[in-house]
Write a protein that holds these residues in place. Structure first.
Motif: not given
Length: 261
Positions: A204, A206, A230
């Motif tokens: 991920e 973010i 995200a």
């Protein structure tokens, strides 16, 4: 049985693979080789999600290694959530249908109250040709078919997440809005049971963003409201990317939680 120790030669390592009847792994610590061979069996579907795998003794006999070596391999697989130990019952292939798995990839938690899974409203589900960036992240060719999904997720009736998903069209052939609306449960459970695709890890990125007009309307907030963005690429066995997901999170009553172990 004479257990094979981790400092064996490369030819000894090849013998382990030959004894199992499976492809030879590259040279590495013995328990890592056994972990790789067990993972191959998981990937091939020899043991399905939710099923019990053979005991440590049975696996030790199968691979012609010590039970301790097998135990160390399974310990790592359990730490990676590929299998789950159940006290007094055995070791089972992890599944997204388990209650505890529901929050492994859903990291948005309420500031107050008990965490629970949101309700989804699907805005759009269609097949299209993969844009270049989507194709790159999913290891596809530009223009390959993908399934595009846009949805809003609601907690207690409050829209909190806007998500866009791209899935390889070949793997998810037959995934429709009707099927998504019919299914009750986490989406990854549907992917696992009906499309044979289990998400085992994700990466991920973010960042903080401001809500654009269209997303703000879906979240019932003013344009420019701060949101958490995200971008996630999820992988199945063999480090194969099988999902790109971009989510916008309203964090007025929720926070992103990540347990660092």
């Amino acid at each position: 049985m004479n257990p094979v120790t981790p400092n064996q030669t490369t030819s000894d390592a090849t013998g382990v693979a030959a004894a199992s009847g499976q492809p030879s792994p590259t040279f590495s610590p013995l328990y890592q080789q056994i972990k790789g061979l067990i993972t191959q069996s998981l990937q091939s579907g020899e043991w399905k999600p939710g099923e019990m795998i053979p005991s440590e003794v049975e696996l030790a006999n199968r691979f012609k290694v010590s039970q301790g070596t097998v135990r160390k391999a399974i310990d790592e697989l359990a730490a990676e959530n590929l299998v789950m130990r159940r006290q007094g019952k055995g070791t089972f292939v992890s599944t997204h249908h388990e209650a505890r798995a529901h929050f492994r990839f859903l990291r948005l938690m309420p500031d107050e109250g008990v965490p629970h899974y949101p309700e989804s409203t699907f805005i759009e589900v269609k097949r299209l040709r993969a844009p270049a960036e989507v194709a790159r992240l999913l290891d596809l060719k530009s223009g390959d078919a993908v399934v595009y999904i846009k949805r809003v997720q609601n907690f207690d009736g409050v829209p909190t997440i806007v998500e866009e998903l791209w899935l390889p069209g070949l793997i998810f052939k037959g995934l429709t809005a009707e099927r998504l609306n019919e299914y009750k449960g986490p989406m990854y459970g549907l992917f696992e049971s009906e499309f044979g695709t289990r998400m085992i890890r994700a990466q991920e990125k973010i960042r903080a963003v401001c809500a654009e007009a269209g997303d703000a309307a879906l979240l019932r907030v003013a344009a420019g409201t701060p949101l958490l963005c995200a971008e996630r690429v999820s992988f199945t066995y063999g480090d194969k990317p099988v999902e790109l997901r971009r989510g916008l999170y309203l964090t007025e009553r929720h926070h992103y939680q990540n347990d660092l172990i």
